[in-house]
Design a protein around this motif. Structure first.
Motif, PDB file in Angstrom:
ATOM      1  N   GLU A  79      36.031  56.882 -37.263  1.00 31.70           N
ATOM      2  CA  GLU A  79      35.536  56.426 -35.976  1.00 31.70           C
ATOM      3  C   GLU A  79      34.389  55.420 -36.153  1.00 31.70           C
ATOM      4  OE1 GLU A  79      33.256  60.105 -37.144  1.00 31.70           O
ATOM      5  OE2 GLU A  79      35.333  59.492 -37.194  1.00 31.70           O
ATOM      6  N   GLU A  80      34.225  54.536 -35.180  1.00 31.74           N
ATOM      7  CA  GLU A  80      33.117  53.587 -35.212  1.00 31.74           C
ATOM      8  C   GLU A  80      31.818  54.326 -34.935  1.00 31.74           C
ATOM      9  OE1 GLU A  80      32.951  49.846 -34.720  1.00 31.74           O
ATOM     10  OE2 GLU A  80      34.786  49.943 -35.926  1.00 31.74           O
ATOM     11  N   ASP A  81      30.811  54.069 -35.716  1.00 34.32           N
ATOM     12  CA  ASP A  81      29.501  54.655 -35.448  1.00 34.32           C
ATOM     13  C   ASP A  81      28.463  53.715 -36.070  1.00 34.32           C
ATOM     14  OD1 ASP A  81      27.114  56.062 -35.477  1.00 34.32           O
ATOM     15  OD2 ASP A  81      28.112  58.009 -35.701  1.00 34.32           O
ATOM     16  N   GLN A  82      28.002  52.797 -35.240  1.00 37.58           N
ATOM     17  CA  GLN A  82      27.199  51.697 -35.793  1.00 37.58           C
ATOM     18  C   GLN A  82      25.936  52.172 -36.493  1.00 37.58           C
ATOM     19  OE1 GLN A  82      26.568  48.643 -32.921  1.00 37.58           O
ATOM     20  NE2 GLN A  82      28.679  47.949 -33.054  1.00 37.58           N
ATOM     21  N   GLU A  83      25.262  53.180 -35.900  1.00 37.75           N
ATOM     22  CA  GLU A  83      24.006  53.613 -36.491  1.00 37.75           C
ATOM     23  C   GLU A  83      24.257  54.273 -37.855  1.00 37.75           C
ATOM     24  OE1 GLU A  83      21.723  56.433 -34.274  1.00 37.75           O
ATOM     25  OE2 GLU A  83      20.025  56.228 -35.655  1.00 37.75           O
ATOM     26  N   ALA A  84      25.271  55.164 -37.866  1.00 34.01           N
ATOM     27  CA  ALA A  84      25.591  55.843 -39.123  1.00 34.01           C
ATOM     28  C   ALA A  84      26.095  54.842 -40.156  1.00 34.01           C
ATOM     29  CB  ALA A  84      26.642  56.920 -38.878  1.00 34.01           C
ATOM     30  N   ASP A  85      26.914  53.882 -39.716  1.00 37.97           N
ATOM     31  CA  ASP A  85      27.467  52.913 -40.675  1.00 37.97           C
ATOM     32  C   ASP A  85      26.369  52.107 -41.348  1.00 37.97           C
ATOM     33  OD1 ASP A  85      29.968  53.812 -40.239  1.00 37.97           O
ATOM     34  OD2 ASP A  85      30.567  52.198 -38.893  1.00 37.97           O
ATOM     35  N   GLN A  86      25.302  51.895 -40.619  1.00 39.00           N
ATOM     36  CA  GLN A  86      24.169  51.170 -41.209  1.00 39.00           C
ATOM     37  C   GLN A  86      23.569  52.002 -42.351  1.00 39.00           C
ATOM     38  OE1 GLN A  86      20.982  50.828 -38.352  1.00 39.00           O
ATOM     39  NE2 GLN A  86      19.576  50.632 -40.082  1.00 39.00           N
ATOM     40  N   PHE A  87      23.449  53.318 -42.128  1.00 36.56           N
ATOM     41  CA  PHE A  87      22.949  54.190 -43.207  1.00 36.56           C
ATOM     42  C   PHE A  87      23.926  54.183 -44.393  1.00 36.56           C
ATOM     43  CE2 PHE A  87      20.819  56.772 -39.669  1.00 36.56           C
ATOM     44  CZ  PHE A  87      19.566  56.250 -39.936  1.00 36.56           C
ATOM     45  N   TYR A  88      25.217  54.282 -44.074  1.00 39.93           N
ATOM     46  CA  TYR A  88      26.216  54.378 -45.151  1.00 39.93           C
ATOM     47  C   TYR A  88      26.278  53.076 -45.959  1.00 39.93           C
ATOM     48  CZ  TYR A  88      27.770  58.512 -42.537  1.00 39.93           C
ATOM     49  OH  TYR A  88      27.824  59.711 -41.883  1.00 39.93           O
ATOM     50  N   ARG A  89      26.304  51.943 -45.232  1.00 40.86           N
ATOM     51  CA  ARG A  89      26.373  50.669 -45.954  1.00 40.86           C
ATOM     52  C   ARG A  89      25.170  50.503 -46.867  1.00 40.86           C
ATOM     53  NH1 ARG A  89      28.664  48.530 -41.342  1.00 40.86           N
ATOM     54  NH2 ARG A  89      26.636  47.955 -40.501  1.00 40.86           N
ATOM     55  N   GLY A  90      23.983  50.850 -46.351  1.00 49.08           N
ATOM     56  CA  GLY A  90      22.759  50.703 -47.147  1.00 49.08           C
ATOM     57  C   GLY A  90      22.777  51.614 -48.365  1.00 49.08           C
ATOM     58  N   THR A  91      23.218  52.845 -48.164  1.00 47.34           N
ATOM     59  CA  THR A  91      23.238  53.820 -49.270  1.00 47.34           C
ATOM     60  C   THR A  91      24.231  53.395 -50.347  1.00 47.34           C
ATOM     61  OG1 THR A  91      22.594  55.601 -47.774  1.00 47.34           O
ATOM     62  CG2 THR A  91      23.673  56.255 -49.825  1.00 47.34           C
ATOM     63  N   ILE A  92      25.427  53.014 -49.929  1.00 45.13           N
ATOM     64  CA  ILE A  92      26.458  52.648 -50.923  1.00 45.13           C
ATOM     65  C   ILE A  92      26.072  51.340 -51.623  1.00 45.13           C
ATOM     66  CG2 ILE A  92      28.910  52.094 -51.267  1.00 45.13           C
ATOM     67  CD1 ILE A  92      28.218  55.104 -50.588  1.00 45.13           C
ATOM     68  N   ALA A  93      25.507  50.399 -50.879  1.00 46.99           N
ATOM     69  CA  ALA A  93      25.062  49.144 -51.512  1.00 46.99           C
ATOM     70  C   ALA A  93      24.013  49.457 -52.573  1.00 46.99           C
ATOM     71  CB  ALA A  93      24.494  48.197 -50.452  1.00 46.99           C
ATOM     72  N   SER A  94      23.172  50.439 -52.300  1.00 51.03           N
ATOM     73  CA  SER A  94      22.129  50.817 -53.249  1.00 51.03           C
ATOM     74  C   SER A  94      22.745  51.432 -54.511  1.00 51.03           C
ATOM     75  CB  SER A  94      21.184  51.808 -52.561  1.00 51.03           C
ATOM     76  OG  SER A  94      19.900  51.670 -53.055  1.00 51.03           O
ATOM     77  N   TYR A  95      23.748  52.328 -54.311  1.00 51.12           N
ATOM     78  CA  TYR A  95      24.437  52.897 -55.488  1.00 51.12           C
ATOM     79  C   TYR A  95      25.121  51.785 -56.289  1.00 51.12           C
ATOM     80  CZ  TYR A  95      23.664  57.840 -54.499  1.00 51.12           C
ATOM     81  OH  TYR A  95      23.084  59.075 -54.333  1.00 51.12           O
ATOM     82  N   ASP A  96      25.720  50.811 -55.592  1.00 53.58           N
ATOM     83  CA  ASP A  96      26.377  49.707 -56.310  1.00 53.58           C
ATOM     84  C   ASP A  96      25.354  48.902 -57.106  1.00 53.58           C
ATOM     85  OD1 ASP A  96      29.060  50.090 -55.724  1.00 53.58           O
ATOM     86  OD2 ASP A  96      28.978  48.966 -53.848  1.00 53.58           O
ATOM     87  N   ARG A  97      24.249  48.590 -56.442  1.00 49.48           N
ATOM     88  CA  ARG A  97      23.213  47.765 -57.079  1.00 49.48           C
ATOM     89  C   ARG A  97      22.606  48.478 -58.290  1.00 49.48           C
ATOM     90  NH1 ARG A  97      20.976  46.700 -52.205  1.00 49.48           N
ATOM     91  NH2 ARG A  97      19.555  48.447 -52.447  1.00 49.48           N
TER      92      ARG A  97
END
Ligand SMILES: C[S@@+](CC[C@H](N)C(=O)[O-])C[C@H]1O[C@@H](n2cnc3c(N)ncnc32)[C@H](O)[C@@H]1O
Length: 216
Positions: free
Chosen positions: A11-29
């Motif tokens: 499901e779309e969840d803009q606020e949560a997606d912002q947390f998820y994108r930031g967290t996963i980008a951090s693991y990638d980095r």
């Protein structure tokens, strides 16, 4: 072989997606740094041993949020057939290099790309606290769905007093949800999972480790 299926829609969840994108980008980095800091299984060895003692020989297993594949490597070395799923491409790449004979997929715990009742065991170490609380029930329902009725789930969480971003250095910033022992027990029970053994650890941070089996 375990059948891989297309993952369900999230499901779309803009606020949560912002947390998820930031967290996963951090693991990638910071994948190489994360892997170097967490390369020893010593902290989870007794939990892996308990898990191994309570699943069949040659079990089908899924490591949910498998990171760089440390636990997949160990469980595979015990003769189990182990799959890994994670959202971080970089950590998955490291896992594939580390355990080439295992199977790694990019995927989300909220929509696991596997058929119902595929696995004898699910290992989910240090992942659930990266989800916002409203998404935790769906994640545990997914764990229940892909677990065989006789299966065993291991879930560990970082116990936090508040939800939000936590930084381990300027470029390694992850979202952690506030989660308590009572909350984890309720979440498991609501997902038809019965806790069978719960332990905690307090070192640099507080952790809860829980083994659970499908109640129905
Ligand atoms: C603290 S690391 C733990 C990695 C591994 N389980 C270990 O013990 O080393 C958290 C992992 O969860 C993954 N992750 C975070 N959110 C996820 C999600 N929604 N679905 C699948 N994996 C996720 C991250 O990419 C990361 O690899």
């Amino acid at each position: 072989m375990i059948k891989i299926i297309p993952a369900g829609l999230l499901e779309e969840d803009q606020e949560a997606d912002q947390f998820y994108r930031g967290t996963i980008a951090s693991y990638d980095r910071c994948a190489a740094r994360y892997a170097a800091l967490n390369d020893s299984i010593d902290e989870v060895k007794d939990l892996l041993t308990f898990f191994d003692e309570h699943i069949p020989c040659g079990a089908s297993l899924l490591d949910v949020g498998c990171g760089h594949g440390r636990d997949v490597e160990y469980l595979s070395s015990l003769g189990h057939l182990v799959y890994g799923v994670d959202r971080s491409e970089k950590l998955l790449g490291m896992a594939r290099d580390r355990v080439p004979k295992s199977h790694f997929l990019e995927g989300d715990v909220r929509a696991l790309p596997f058929r119902d009742r595929s696995f004898d065991g699910l290992w989910m170490n240090a992942v659930l606290h990266h989800l916002v609380p409203p998404h935790m029930p769906r994640s545990l329902a997914e764990c229940h769905r892909v677990l065989k009725p006789s299966g065993l789930l291991f879930v560990s969480v970082h116990l936090d007093d508040s939800s939000g971003w936590q930084a381990k250095g300027p470029d390694f910033v992850r979202y952690y949800a506030r989660i308590s022992g009572t909350m984890l027990t309720e979440l498991l029970q609501n997902a038809n999972l019965t806790p069978v053994r719960t332990t905690s650890r307090s070192a640099e941070s507080r952790w809860l480790h829980c083994f659970a089996r499908p109640s129905s």
